[in-house]
Design an enzyme around this catalytic site. Structure first.
Site, PDB file in Angstrom:
ATOM      1  CD  GLN A 135      42.589  -2.574 -27.361  1.00  0.00           C
ATOM      2  OE1 GLN A 135      43.174  -3.220 -26.493  1.00  0.00           O
ATOM      3  NE2 GLN A 135      43.224  -1.732 -28.158  1.00  0.00           N
ATOM      4  CB  SER A 136      40.643 -10.033 -27.999  1.00  0.00           C
ATOM      5  OG  SER A 136      40.723 -11.298 -27.376  1.00  0.00           O
ATOM      6  CG  ASN A 137      41.844  -8.533 -22.032  1.00  0.00           C
ATOM      7  OD1 ASN A 137      42.648  -7.612 -22.103  1.00  0.00           O
ATOM      8  ND2 ASN A 137      40.591  -8.361 -21.638  1.00  0.00           N
ATOM      9  CB  VAL A 157      43.584 -11.986 -29.392  1.00  0.00           C
ATOM     10  CG1 VAL A 157      44.703 -11.738 -30.410  1.00  0.00           C
ATOM     11  CG2 VAL A 157      42.348 -12.552 -30.090  1.00  0.00           C
TER      12      VAL A 157
END
Ligand SMILES: *Cc1c(COP(=O)(O)O)cnc(C)c1O
Length: 332
Positions: A75-77, A79
Site C-alpha cells: 500500500q505504498s503512497n 509508488v
C-alpha cells in the site's frame, strides 16, 4: 536562490494551504494547532512524494530515462505517486512491492493504492518481507535495460539528497506563510519513514537559520536507527546544497513510541486519532503515517509538552487513499 540551480518539473499544487485546527485545539485543550496541507499537493490524490518527485523526475529526464523503477510496501503512497508522475511525463513505471505487512485482507491487497497503481498502468513485482528491495530494483533495471529501455531507479520513498530538496522547498514555503501571518512556529510534527521528508525539513530550516523544532514520529524504525538515517540524509542534503556542516545532530528527533507492532500495522491510538480528526476537522489522515503521527502529537499534548500559547504545525503528508486498504479497521 537556494534551489534555483536544481532541475525541477512541476508536479505539485503549491503553496499548499496552512490552515488552523481550532476545533481540534479546543477538544485537546492544547496549544494552537495548524495543519500544513501537503495531502493537497494534487498529484494523484496528493501527498508528500509529489514534492520529492519534482526533483527526481527532472533528474530522470535529464539522464534520458524512459522508465521509473521504485520499491515500496504493497500500500505504498510513494509508488502510486511515482506511477502517476511517470504518466505525466510519458514514462513507464515499474514497482517492486515488498510484502512488509503480513496478516492482510483483500482490501489491503487490491484496494486503495493498488487500485490506483493499476489505473496508472504501473508494472508490479512482489518480494517477501525483508527482501533487499534495492537489489530487486537493480535486477528489474538490468532486465529492462537488456531489452533496450532506459531505466531510472528511485530509492524507497524517494529519499536521497535529490528527493529531499522537495522538503527543503517546503521548509522555506512554510516559513513564508508563517511570516505572512506573523506566526512563530514552535514545532512542526510529522510522520517519518524513509527519512527524506524530515531530512529535507531539517536541512531547509538549518540552511536559512530558522529555529523551528522538527518532531518526527517514527512509523517503522526504533529511535536510534531513524534519527541516524535522518541525520545522515540531512547532512548529505546540505552537502548537495553546497552548505556542508550546517545540521546539528540534536536537531534530529524521531519519537518511536507510536509505531505499535510494526510498519503498517494498526494501533488503537492511530484509529482514535484518525477518527477524532475526521470528526472535529473534516480532514482524512491515513493508517500508516499521518494517523500514527497524529496519535503522537495528541499524546505529546496530553502529557504537557507544549504551552497553550505556542503555535504547533502538523504536516499532513497525505496517504488517505490507504484508508480503502484498511476498511475493516473503521467499518465493522
Ligand atoms: C512516505 C510517507 C511519509 C514519510 O515520509 P518519508 O520521507 O518517507 O519519511 C509520511 N506520510 C505519508 C502519507 C507517506 O506516504
Amino acid at each position: 536562490m537556494l534551489l534555483s540551480r536544481f532541475a525541477r518539473v512541476d508536479l505539485s499544487h503549491g503553496p499548499t494551504p496552512l490552515e488552523p485546527m481550532d476545533r481540534l485545539s479546543a477538544v485537546l485543550g492544547g496549544p494552537r494547532l495548524w495543519i500544513k496541507r501537503d495531502d493537497c499537493t494534487g498529484l494523484a490524490q496528493g501527498g508528500n512524494k509529489a514534492r520529492k518527485l519534482e526533483f527526481l523526475v527532472a533528474d530522470a529526464l535529464a539522464q534520458g530515462a524512459d522508465t521509473l523503477i521504485t520499491p515500496g510496501a504493497v500500500q505504498s503512497n510513494h509508488v502510486r505517486m511515482t506511477a502517476a508522475a511517470a504518466v505525466r511525463f510519458g514514462l513507464k513505471a515499474h514497482a517492486v512491492l515488498e510484502r512488509r505487512v503480513t496478516a492482510t485482507d483483500e482490501d489491503y491487497e487490491q484496494n486503495g493504492n493498488i487500485l490506483l497503481d493499476e489505473m496508472f498502468g504501473c508494472g508490479r513485482s512482489y518480494v517477501p518481507s525483508g527482501a533487499d528491495v534495492a537489489a530487486a530494483c537493480a535486477d528489474v533495471a538490468a532486465e529492462l535495460a537488456a531489452k533496450g529501455a532506459k531505466p531510472y531507479v528511485i530509492p524507497g520513498g524517494g529519499s536521497n539528497p535529490i528527493g529531499a530538496l522537495g522538503y527543503v522547498a517546503c521548509a522555506i514555503e512554510l516559513l513564508e506563510q508563517a511570516k505572512d501571518r506573523s506566526l512563530t512556529i514552535s514545532c512542526l510534527v510529522h510522520g517519518t519513514g524513509s527519512s527524506g521528508t524530515q531530512a529535507g525539513l531539517v536541512a531547509g530550516f538549518a540552511a536559512v537559520g530558522a529555529s523551528v523544532d522538527v518532531l518526527g514520529i517514527s512509523v517503522r524504525h526504533p529511535q536510534d536507527k531513524q534519527e541516524g538515517m535522518v541525520f545522515d540524509l540531512a547532512c548529505r542534503t546540505t552537502d548537495y546544497l553546497g552548505l556542508g556542516g550546517s545540521v546539528q545532530r540534536e536537531r534530529v528527533v524521531a519519537d518511536d513510541r507510536y509505531v505499535g507492532p510494526g510498519y503498517g500495522q494498526p494501533t488503537p491510538a492511530m484509529v482514535d486519532a484518525i477518527t477524532l480528526v475526521a470528526r472535529t476537522e473534516g480532514i482524512l489522515l491515513d493508517p500508516v503515517y499521518s494517523g500514527k503521527a497524529m496519535a503522537g502529537l495528541i499524546d505529546h499534548i496530553r502529557t504537557g509538552r507544549f504551552r497553550a500559547d505556542q503555535d504547533i504545525v502538523f504536516l499532513h503528508t497525505g496517504g488517505s487513499t490507504a484508508l480503502f486498504g484498511y476498511k475493516s479497521l473503521f467499518v465493522r
